[in-house]
Design an enzyme around this catalytic site. Sequence first.
Site, PDB file in Angstrom:
ATOM      1  N   GLU A  32      44.566 -13.461  51.681  1.00 14.64           N
ATOM      2  CA  GLU A  32      44.984 -14.211  52.601  1.00 14.64           C
ATOM      3  C   GLU A  32      44.417 -15.448  52.696  1.00 14.64           C
ATOM      4  OE1 GLU A  32      44.853 -12.066  56.242  1.00 14.64           O
ATOM      5  OE2 GLU A  32      45.922 -10.348  55.655  1.00 14.64           O
ATOM      6  N   HIS A  63      49.748 -12.250  59.187  1.00 17.48           N
ATOM      7  CA  HIS A  63      48.415 -11.627  60.184  1.00 17.48           C
ATOM      8  C   HIS A  63      48.638 -12.344  61.367  1.00 17.48           C
ATOM      9  CE1 HIS A  63      44.108 -10.297  59.135  1.00 17.48           C
ATOM     10  NE2 HIS A  63      44.528  -9.785  60.530  1.00 17.48           N
TER      11      HIS A  63
END
Length: 308
Positions: A262, A283
């Site tokens: 990420e 997220h």
Amino acid sequence: MKKVVISEFMDEAAVEDLRADHNVVYDPTLVDDGDRLLAELADAEAIIVRNRTQVRGALLGGAPSLRAVGRLGVGLDNIDLDACKAAGISVHPASGANDLSVAEYVITSAAILLRGAYLGFDRMIAGEWPRQDMSGGELSGKTLGLAGFGSIARETASMARALGMTIAAMDPFVPEGDAAWDGVARHEDLASLAAASDVLSLHVPLTDGTRDMVNADILTAMNPGAVVVNAARGGVVDEAALAAALRNGQIAGAALDVFASEPLTKEDGAKFKGLSNLILTPHIAGVTVESNTRVSALTAKNVRSALA
């Protein structure tokens, strides 16, 4: 006044609340500027982070006055808990403050994937009228399988029951005699749970034991009409195996809010290209306007108490 550094986004009202009696450095871009972050931490007594700031190694070594870490969320895999404990630094997750938003994300994603009516807008725009293809199924009567049965999973189970779903779960850390199992089919392993689930939702931290726990074998154990939702931690799903299972019709759909790497890069995202039965979000399952207010307020309270 004690110095508090906030390296990722936080509700402005909570920031201002902290400023009333602390020297607050708030800059949500600090997470991407390591040198500047270290410079600010040189004399800081607390840091407030989300999931991207890595509270370990050089960061801890460069913050000799650090006494508290406030986590705007509940996952702690970006924080070296052992190193913090050894240094006498307390760690404060915002436990419970975003349970509702994550649970809503799971249920909404499951409904979208099972119904199938919301993923074909491109066909509609192209002039098709695919009523049969997009009719899909209902949540009611289906089984929700929860891998991990903590507070967020239990909130999700409560919502699912209200919609007529049956609940199954596995969690070796919840004793067999715990009242939480009332009305829940308890499974001992993930393969058994996956085989019994129409919706498999993950609620586990990332550890050596959970990394790639949803792999090709687990996906093979699922029925072709089932879907997977991961709003827990990136890395607990083998993303390449999931993409392959979606492409070959091994499962019906998936929703991923978290990823092994990420932010998700163009290169990492390439494996998912062309999949129409997949929801990808950055997220944000636990981040809504309301939950951000709750999480931020609780974190500000936690940090203030730790520094008192």
